[in-house]
Design a protein around this motif. Structure first.
Motif, PDB file in Angstrom:
ATOM      1  N   ILE A   1       0.852  -1.188   0.000  1.00  0.00           N
ATOM      2  CA  ILE A   1       0.000   0.000   0.000  1.00  0.00           C
ATOM      3  C   ILE A   1       0.887   1.237   0.000  1.00  0.00           C
ATOM      4  O   ILE A   1       1.792   1.364   0.833  1.00  0.00           O
ATOM      5  CB  ILE A   1      -0.936   0.017   1.222  1.00  0.00           C
ATOM      6  CG1 ILE A   1      -1.895  -1.181   1.166  1.00  0.00           C
ATOM      7  CG2 ILE A   1      -1.740   1.319   1.255  1.00  0.00           C
ATOM      8  CD1 ILE A   1      -2.842  -1.250   2.343  1.00  0.00           C
ATOM      9  N   VAL A   2       0.603   2.144  -0.927  1.00  0.00           N
ATOM     10  CA  VAL A   2       1.373   3.378  -1.081  1.00  0.00           C
ATOM     11  C   VAL A   2       0.448   4.559  -0.832  1.00  0.00           C
ATOM     12  O   VAL A   2      -0.654   4.623  -1.383  1.00  0.00           O
ATOM     13  CB  VAL A   2       1.989   3.479  -2.492  1.00  0.00           C
ATOM     14  CG1 VAL A   2       2.745   4.787  -2.656  1.00  0.00           C
ATOM     15  CG2 VAL A   2       2.898   2.287  -2.760  1.00  0.00           C
ATOM     16  N   VAL A   3       0.894   5.506  -0.002  1.00  0.00           N
ATOM     17  CA  VAL A   3       0.105   6.702   0.305  1.00  0.00           C
ATOM     18  C   VAL A   3       0.943   7.944   0.027  1.00  0.00           C
ATOM     19  O   VAL A   3       2.152   7.862  -0.200  1.00  0.00           O
ATOM     20  CB  VAL A   3      -0.376   6.699   1.778  1.00  0.00           C
ATOM     21  CG1 VAL A   3      -1.212   5.465   2.066  1.00  0.00           C
ATOM     22  CG2 VAL A   3       0.804   6.774   2.749  1.00  0.00           C
ATOM     23  N   ASP A   4       0.297   9.102   0.070  1.00  0.00           N
ATOM     24  CA  ASP A   4       0.995  10.360  -0.170  1.00  0.00           C
ATOM     25  C   ASP A   4       1.982  10.659   0.949  1.00  0.00           C
ATOM     26  O   ASP A   4       1.766  10.290   2.118  1.00  0.00           O
ATOM     27  CB  ASP A   4      -0.006  11.512  -0.271  1.00  0.00           C
ATOM     28  CG  ASP A   4      -0.889  11.417  -1.497  1.00  0.00           C
ATOM     29  OD1 ASP A   4      -0.508  10.717  -2.456  1.00  0.00           O
ATOM     30  OD2 ASP A   4      -1.975  12.040  -1.485  1.00  0.00           O
ATOM     31  N   THR A   5       3.047  11.372   0.618  1.00  0.00           N
ATOM     32  CA  THR A   5       4.025  11.760   1.630  1.00  0.00           C
ATOM     33  C   THR A   5       3.426  12.797   2.570  1.00  0.00           C
ATOM     34  O   THR A   5       2.634  13.649   2.163  1.00  0.00           O
ATOM     35  CB  THR A   5       5.286  12.345   0.979  1.00  0.00           C
ATOM     36  OG1 THR A   5       4.917  13.479   0.186  1.00  0.00           O
ATOM     37  CG2 THR A   5       5.971  11.319   0.103  1.00  0.00           C
ATOM     38  N   GLY A   6       3.816  12.712   3.829  1.00  0.00           N
ATOM     39  CA  GLY A   6       3.430  13.712   4.812  1.00  0.00           C
ATOM     40  C   GLY A   6       2.000  13.630   5.309  1.00  0.00           C
ATOM     41  O   GLY A   6       1.588  14.471   6.121  1.00  0.00           O
ATOM     42  N   SER A   7       1.229  12.631   4.895  1.00  0.00           N
ATOM     43  CA  SER A   7      -0.173  12.525   5.299  1.00  0.00           C
ATOM     44  C   SER A   7      -0.343  11.521   6.433  1.00  0.00           C
ATOM     45  O   SER A   7      -0.370  10.306   6.198  1.00  0.00           O
ATOM     46  CB  SER A   7      -1.053  12.129   4.121  1.00  0.00           C
ATOM     47  OG  SER A   7      -2.389  11.932   4.541  1.00  0.00           O
ATOM     48  N   THR A   8      -0.481  12.024   7.638  1.00  0.00           N
ATOM     49  CA  THR A   8      -0.707  11.148   8.782  1.00  0.00           C
ATOM     50  C   THR A   8      -2.023  10.404   8.642  1.00  0.00           C
ATOM     51  O   THR A   8      -2.119   9.210   8.954  1.00  0.00           O
ATOM     52  CB  THR A   8      -0.704  11.964  10.085  1.00  0.00           C
ATOM     53  OG1 THR A   8       0.583  12.561  10.262  1.00  0.00           O
ATOM     54  CG2 THR A   8      -1.007  11.082  11.290  1.00  0.00           C
ATOM     55  N   ALA A   9      -3.056  11.078   8.154  1.00  0.00           N
ATOM     56  CA  ALA A   9      -4.370  10.456   8.025  1.00  0.00           C
ATOM     57  C   ALA A   9      -4.335   9.274   7.059  1.00  0.00           C
ATOM     58  O   ALA A   9      -4.865   8.193   7.354  1.00  0.00           O
ATOM     59  CB  ALA A   9      -5.393  11.493   7.558  1.00  0.00           C
ATOM     60  N   GLN A  10      -3.711   9.473   5.890  1.00  0.00           N
ATOM     61  CA  GLN A  10      -3.627   8.381   4.923  1.00  0.00           C
ATOM     62  C   GLN A  10      -2.790   7.223   5.461  1.00  0.00           C
ATOM     63  O   GLN A  10      -3.143   6.052   5.275  1.00  0.00           O
ATOM     64  CB  GLN A  10      -3.027   8.879   3.605  1.00  0.00           C
ATOM     65  CG  GLN A  10      -3.931   9.768   2.786  1.00  0.00           C
ATOM     66  CD  GLN A  10      -3.336  10.095   1.430  1.00  0.00           C
ATOM     67  OE1 GLN A  10      -2.538   9.326   0.882  1.00  0.00           O
ATOM     68  NE2 GLN A  10      -3.699  11.238   0.874  1.00  0.00           N
ATOM     69  N   PHE A  11      -1.692   7.565   6.117  1.00  0.00           N
ATOM     70  CA  PHE A  11      -0.820   6.508   6.622  1.00  0.00           C
ATOM     71  C   PHE A  11      -1.526   5.706   7.710  1.00  0.00           C
ATOM     72  O   PHE A  11      -1.451   4.469   7.732  1.00  0.00           O
ATOM     73  CB  PHE A  11       0.490   7.100   7.152  1.00  0.00           C
ATOM     74  CG  PHE A  11       1.620   6.121   7.133  1.00  0.00           C
ATOM     75  CD1 PHE A  11       2.400   5.963   6.004  1.00  0.00           C
ATOM     76  CD2 PHE A  11       1.883   5.316   8.238  1.00  0.00           C
ATOM     77  CE1 PHE A  11       3.427   5.026   5.961  1.00  0.00           C
ATOM     78  CE2 PHE A  11       2.910   4.386   8.211  1.00  0.00           C
ATOM     79  CZ  PHE A  11       3.680   4.233   7.067  1.00  0.00           C
ATOM     80  N   ALA A  12      -2.228   6.392   8.616  1.00  0.00           N
ATOM     81  CA  ALA A  12      -2.955   5.704   9.683  1.00  0.00           C
ATOM     82  C   ALA A  12      -4.049   4.809   9.107  1.00  0.00           C
ATOM     83  O   ALA A  12      -4.245   3.668   9.567  1.00  0.00           O
ATOM     84  CB  ALA A  12      -3.545   6.728  10.644  1.00  0.00           C
ATOM     85  N   THR A  13      -4.765   5.297   8.105  1.00  0.00           N
ATOM     86  CA  THR A  13      -5.830   4.502   7.482  1.00  0.00           C
ATOM     87  C   THR A  13      -5.277   3.238   6.840  1.00  0.00           C
ATOM     88  O   THR A  13      -5.830   2.138   7.005  1.00  0.00           O
ATOM     89  CB  THR A  13      -6.565   5.347   6.427  1.00  0.00           C
ATOM     90  OG1 THR A  13      -7.182   6.467   7.066  1.00  0.00           O
ATOM     91  CG2 THR A  13      -7.632   4.525   5.724  1.00  0.00           C
ATOM     92  N   ALA A  14      -4.174   3.377   6.107  1.00  0.00           N
ATOM     93  CA  ALA A  14      -3.566   2.221   5.444  1.00  0.00           C
ATOM     94  C   ALA A  14      -3.028   1.218   6.452  1.00  0.00           C
ATOM     95  O   ALA A  14      -3.229  -0.002   6.313  1.00  0.00           O
ATOM     96  CB  ALA A  14      -2.449   2.686   4.514  1.00  0.00           C
ATOM     97  N   LEU A  15      -2.364   1.711   7.474  1.00  0.00           N
ATOM     98  CA  LEU A  15      -1.795   0.815   8.473  1.00  0.00           C
ATOM     99  C   LEU A  15      -2.894   0.090   9.246  1.00  0.00           C
ATOM    100  O   LEU A  15      -2.784  -1.114   9.523  1.00  0.00           O
ATOM    101  CB  LEU A  15      -0.894   1.609   9.421  1.00  0.00           C
ATOM    102  CG  LEU A  15      -0.102   0.810  10.461  1.00  0.00           C
ATOM    103  CD1 LEU A  15       0.707  -0.294   9.798  1.00  0.00           C
ATOM    104  CD2 LEU A  15       0.820   1.743  11.255  1.00  0.00           C
ATOM    105  N   ARG A  16      -3.957   0.805   9.585  1.00  0.00           N
ATOM    106  CA  ARG A  16      -5.084   0.169  10.277  1.00  0.00           C
ATOM    107  C   ARG A  16      -5.678  -0.956   9.424  1.00  0.00           C
ATOM    108  O   ARG A  16      -6.000  -2.035   9.929  1.00  0.00           O
ATOM    109  CB  ARG A  16      -6.162   1.198  10.584  1.00  0.00           C
ATOM    110  CG  ARG A  16      -7.385   0.594  11.310  1.00  0.00           C
ATOM    111  CD  ARG A  16      -8.522   1.578  11.465  1.00  0.00           C
ATOM    112  NE  ARG A  16      -8.204   2.610  12.440  1.00  0.00           N
ATOM    113  CZ  ARG A  16      -7.950   3.874  12.138  1.00  0.00           C
ATOM    114  NH1 ARG A  16      -7.970   4.268  10.857  1.00  0.00           N
ATOM    115  NH2 ARG A  16      -7.686   4.746  13.082  1.00  0.00           N
ATOM    116  N   LYS A  17      -5.805  -0.695   8.143  1.00  0.00           N
ATOM    117  CA  LYS A  17      -6.365  -1.697   7.233  1.00  0.00           C
ATOM    118  C   LYS A  17      -5.546  -2.981   7.237  1.00  0.00           C
ATOM    119  O   LYS A  17      -6.095  -4.093   7.283  1.00  0.00           O
ATOM    120  CB  LYS A  17      -6.434  -1.107   5.823  1.00  0.00           C
ATOM    121  CG  LYS A  17      -7.070  -2.002   4.782  1.00  0.00           C
ATOM    122  CD  LYS A  17      -7.136  -1.284   3.436  1.00  0.00           C
ATOM    123  CE  LYS A  17      -7.791  -2.155   2.377  1.00  0.00           C
ATOM    124  NZ  LYS A  17      -7.870  -1.448   1.058  1.00  0.00           N
TER     125      LYS A  17
END
Length: 252
Positions: A185-201
């Motif tokens: 899973i790849v998310v945008d740089t600097g986005s805590t919200a996107q990173f948290a969502t992906a990691l939770r998934k």
């Protein structure tokens, strides 16, 4: 004499655009310029006036013969600072940790940021710098490897983690998106919200995590194994040497 130049680093493309004459002068002597990423290859062709041949050879890793049982461990390894996105990771884990008490986050590497705001986050271990063999042990144990970096080329940490059958969550820098295509899973740089969502998934879905881990290993076997890349390098060195000898014979 055959000359090969290998370009390794995430800042080359920026440097080449700012200093094209220096880059051209440095690369002109090479029979072959070896690159890690497509972006670097493009920069060499654009700014490396006179370069005869450019060959992309990615970083490579050895594939283990066996893997231990995975644990509920999430691993980050690298400089614990802004460039590697350690702040994004810790902010995301601050949100996720209370709902995932059985999971532990290990953030390994030299610390270059203030960790005081994160002292109260549960289930996080910051051991500082570790020797490579200790990181390898953690990669073998970890179910998930994370790299929320703001600047990379082709990070060895991800390649090694994929070879150890880790599910990967990372950011879209350098060649990471290409590396993880279909496998992470790849998310945008600097986005805590996107990173948290992906990691939770990935944490919450056992089947997804198992599928990602197998696809990670398959990607390494097919494209980034040390045997495959060593063969490519060997063939190119032989080609460079024979080409140089032929030119010398013609000029002699």
């Amino acid at each position: 004499m055959a000359v090969g130049i290998h370009i390794h680093g995430s800042s080359f493309t920026d440097f080449a655009s700012k200093h094209p004459r220096i880059v051209a002068a440095s690369l002109r002597s090479a029979n072959t310029v070896f690159t890690l990423t497509d972006a670097t290859t493009d920069a060499v062709r654009t700014n490396g006036s006179g370069v005869r041949r450019v060959l992309r050879v990615p970083n490579a890793v050895a594939i283990p013969s066996e893997w231990p049982r995975k644990s509920d461990l999430i691993l980050f390894a690298g400089e614990v600072g802004w460039r590697k996105g350690a702040d994004v990771l810790l902010d995301a884990w601050k949100e996720l940790a209370p709902q995932h008490e059985g999971w532990v986050l290990v953030v390994a590497g030299p610390v270059t940021m203030d960790l005081a705001p994160y002292e109260d986050i549960p289930n996080v271990i910051v051991p500082g710098s570790l020797p490579h063999f200790e990181v390898a042990k953690l990669q073998a144990q970890a179910s998930i490897a994370v790299l929320p970096s703001r600047g990379e080329a082709l990070p060895m940490f991800l390649l090694e983690s994929m070879a150890q059958r880790c599910a990967i969550v990372a950011t879209d820098v350098g060649s990471v998106a290409n590396l993880l295509e279909g496998a992470g899973i790849v998310v945008d740089t600097g986005s805590t919200a996107q990173f948290a969502t992906a990691l939770r998934k990935v944490i919450d879905d056992d089947c997804l995590r198992a599928d990602m881990s197998e696809k990670s290993l398959m990607k390494i076997r097919n494209e980034y194994s040390s045997d495959r890349c060593a063969s490519t390098l060997e063939d190119e060195w032989i080609r460079m040497d024979s080409t140089t000898n032929s030119a010398r014979a013609c000029n002699g």
